[in-house]
Design a protein around this motif. Structure first.
Motif, short mmCIF file in Angstrom:
data_model
loop_
_atom_site.label_atom_id
_atom_site.label_comp_id
_atom_site.label_asym_id
_atom_site.label_seq_id
_atom_site.Cartn_x
_atom_site.Cartn_y
_atom_site.Cartn_z
N ARG A 13 11.65 48.45 68.71
CA ARG A 13 10.41 49.06 69.20
C ARG A 13 9.24 48.09 69.09
N GLY A 14 9.55 46.80 68.94
CA GLY A 14 8.49 45.82 68.71
C GLY A 14 7.45 45.79 69.80
N GLY A 15 7.89 45.84 71.06
CA GLY A 15 6.94 45.79 72.17
C GLY A 15 6.00 46.97 72.17
N TYR A 16 6.54 48.17 71.90
CA TYR A 16 5.70 49.37 71.84
C TYR A 16 4.78 49.31 70.62
N PHE A 17 5.38 48.99 69.46
CA PHE A 17 4.60 48.99 68.23
C PHE A 17 3.45 47.99 68.30
N ASP A 18 3.68 46.86 68.96
CA ASP A 18 2.66 45.81 69.00
C ASP A 18 1.39 46.26 69.73
N GLN A 19 1.51 47.26 70.57
CA GLN A 19 0.32 47.78 71.25
C GLN A 19 -0.57 48.60 70.32
N TYR A 20 -0.01 49.03 69.19
CA TYR A 20 -0.73 49.96 68.32
C TYR A 20 -0.95 49.42 66.91
N GLY A 21 0.12 48.98 66.24
CA GLY A 21 -0.02 48.52 64.87
C GLY A 21 0.03 49.67 63.88
N ILE A 22 0.14 49.32 62.60
CA ILE A 22 0.40 50.32 61.57
C ILE A 22 -0.79 51.25 61.35
N ILE A 23 -2.02 50.80 61.60
CA ILE A 23 -3.18 51.69 61.38
C ILE A 23 -3.19 52.80 62.41
N ARG A 24 -3.02 52.44 63.69
CA ARG A 24 -2.98 53.47 64.73
C ARG A 24 -1.72 54.33 64.61
N ASP A 25 -0.61 53.72 64.23
CA ASP A 25 0.67 54.43 64.22
C ASP A 25 0.78 55.41 63.07
N ILE A 26 0.23 55.07 61.91
CA ILE A 26 0.44 55.88 60.70
C ILE A 26 -0.86 56.30 60.02
N ILE A 27 -1.78 55.35 59.80
CA ILE A 27 -2.91 55.62 58.90
C ILE A 27 -3.96 56.50 59.56
N GLN A 28 -4.37 56.16 60.78
CA GLN A 28 -5.47 56.89 61.43
C GLN A 28 -5.13 58.36 61.69
N ASN A 29 -3.84 58.68 61.75
CA ASN A 29 -3.46 60.06 62.04
C ASN A 29 -2.76 60.71 60.83
#
Length: 519
Positions: free
Chosen positions: A261-277
């Motif tokens: 999922r590297g290509g998808y994850f790279d658009q967001y990063g860990i803050i957008r993916d987990i922390i901000q929500n």
């Protein structure tokens, strides 16, 4: 999502297809046809989470065959039977495939129909509406009393067009006790501007009570327990403030990387993916004031208030990391600065929490897999037992895996000497609630949507306040102004993150490890 034997199973085996549906909610019971439309039905989210959640609700008697029809909708041109075959393996594991289980699976799968179509075609959505209306006619549902639930298991980029098609072609025709509700998945935008644009587009089509922004962490059993723990126990009321609490950690760790999922994850990063929500939602429940009542709006009012009390994030309160090997993924740019690890300290400017750091930490490819809340209390004044070096009192809520709550205490070590040791008062769900199946987050939240309970969903002003906290930092990361520090896979993350925790006042416990109990 597998199945397990529990007290529900006897109920499930006795389900009759002609049983009347009665779903209790704040407005009394609702009857009439229920159409659940899973848009993006051929995607991973639908197969792995949405359909299994619906199956579990069916097994427990919340979805009954004489009232409900489930429609899959996607661009893929397949038949009803092909969709059912794709879903089948996600509903029951081979080891649980008894004749009784297989019969329940078969009955559930025959509730599913499939419609193929584009996400921006009025003709295709009129065809979907025709199929829904046919189901409503078969169940003799009075016009206007039907219930239509649209679950968008789709990328956010198509939310506006799909929402427009639902509005123009698939709404419940009148309001005689029926409803139309739309469930949208995260990510809700990439920053404040894009989130507000998305909210405006969807909000221009539906009223706020019709929109259910789902964050599955709010459906987790131990997250749902937070309000009960805080406001139903006299023990915590006088302790839950800056006078007694030194710091709060909310942690999410995975022991694997992006793995395809590297290509998808790279658009967001860990803050957008987990922390901000996810982590910010948990933060709200830990830090909010007592609501006036358990009304969803009263609870969400308090969540917004605490978000609006968060001070701007300082550079010194952030450590970013990227695990070595992340950029080896061919779908990830060679010079990507996208963080796969982040520690962010939030500071709340109000009477209860002034001076207490809230440490939000998330990372991939770390040495363990867990998610927990760790409330660390201040040192005991006048340490006559000389035991402060062993560690402080902590209240820990383990969200996953091995759901538990435990209080770390200093106690006398058994023996003739007056020596102290760290131990715990432990409520581990696997021991205390044997035979009770803990619901998956998605099935709980889908049931809440059917019942019209928005308590565990994100309101628009809440979403806006959360993006206001993180957008300035995210823009700096996107511009390359805030660099990610390399760390080794399987480690704790960058050493600088531990230094930040120490600077924030977190005291690590030495010589003590909580061991999850086993049956």
């Amino acid at each position: 999502m597998g199945t397990s034997d529990c007290w529900h199973c006897e109920q499930r085996s006795s389900l009759k297809d002609d049983s009347p549906l009665s779903v209790d909610n704040e407005n009394g019971s609702e009857t009439g046809s229920l159409s659940i439309v899973v848009l993006g039905a051929s995607g991973d989210l639908a197969k792995k989470k949405t359909f299994p959640a619906l199956f579990n609700l069916y097994k427990q008697g919340f979805l009954l065959a004489n009232e409900v029809c489930i429609f899959g909708y996607a661009r893929t041109k397949i038949s009803d039977e092909e969709l059912r075959n794709r879903i089948h393996g996600y509903l029951v594991k081979a080891k649980d495939a008894s004749p009784e289980q297989l019969e329940i699976v078969s009955k559930f799968l025959h509730l599913i129909k499939y419609v193929s179509g584009s996400y921006d075609s009025e003709d295709d959505f009129r065809l979907l509406d025709k199929e829904i209306s046919k189901h409503e006619s078969i169940t003799n549902t009075a016009e206007g009393s039907s219930r239509r639930l649209f679950y968008l298991a789709l990328p956010p980029s198509v939310y506006p067009s799909v929402s427009k098609m639902i509005k123009t072609s698939c709404m419940n025709k009148s309001d005689l006790g029926g409803w139309t509700r739309v469930v949208v998945e995260k990510p809700f935008g990439k920053d404040l501007e894009s989130a507000e644009q998305l909210s405006t587009q969807i909000g221009g089509l539906f009223e706020e009570p019709q929109i259910y922004r789902i964050d599955h962490y709010l459906g987790k059993e131990l997250v749902q327990n937070m309000l009960v723990l805080r406001f139903a126990n006299r023990l915590f009321l006088p302790l839950w403030n800056r006078d007694n609490i030194a710091n709060v950690q909310i942690v999410f760790k995975e022991d694997f990387g992006t793995e395809g999922r590297g290509g998808y994850f790279d658009q967001y990063g860990i803050i957008r993916d987990i922390i901000q929500n996810h982590l910010l939602q948990i933060f709200c429940l830990v830090a909010m004031e007592k609501p006036v009542s358990l009304s969803p709006e009263h609870i969400r009012d308090e969540k917004v208030k605490v978000l609006e009390s968060v001070l701007p994030i300082e550079d010194d309160d952030v450590v970013l990391g990227q695990y070595e090997g992340y950029r080896d993924d061919p779908t990830v740019p060679d010079h990507s600065n996208t963080p796969t690890f982040a520690t962010v300290i939030l500071r709340v400017h109000n009477e209860r929490w002034e001076g207490v750091p809230f440490i939000l930490k998330a990372g991939k490819a770390l040495g363990s897999r867990k998610a927990d809340i760790r409330v660390q209390f201040k040192d005991v004044p006048g340490d006559i037992f000389k035991c402060q070096k062993q560690g402080r009192n902590e209240f820990v809520i383990r969200l996953q895996p091995s759901e538990a709550m435990y209080m770390k205490l200093t106690v006398k070590q058994p023996g003739l000497e007056m020596a102290t040791i760290q131990s715990e008062l432990d409520l581990s769900y696997i021991q205390r609630y044997q035979g009770v199946t803990i619901p998956e987050a998605y099935e709980r939240l889908i049931l809440d949507t059917i019942r019209g309970d928005q308590q565990h969903f994100v309101r628009r002003d809440e979403l806006k306040a959360s993006w206001e906290i993180f957008t300035p930092l995210l823009h700096r990361i996107d511009k390359g102004e805030f660099k990610s520090i390399p760390y080794k896979p399987g480690s704790r993350g960058p050493a600088e993150a531990d230094e930040l925790l120490e600077k924030a006042g977190y005291v690590q416990t030495h010589g003590y490890i909580w061991i999850p109990p086993t049956l």
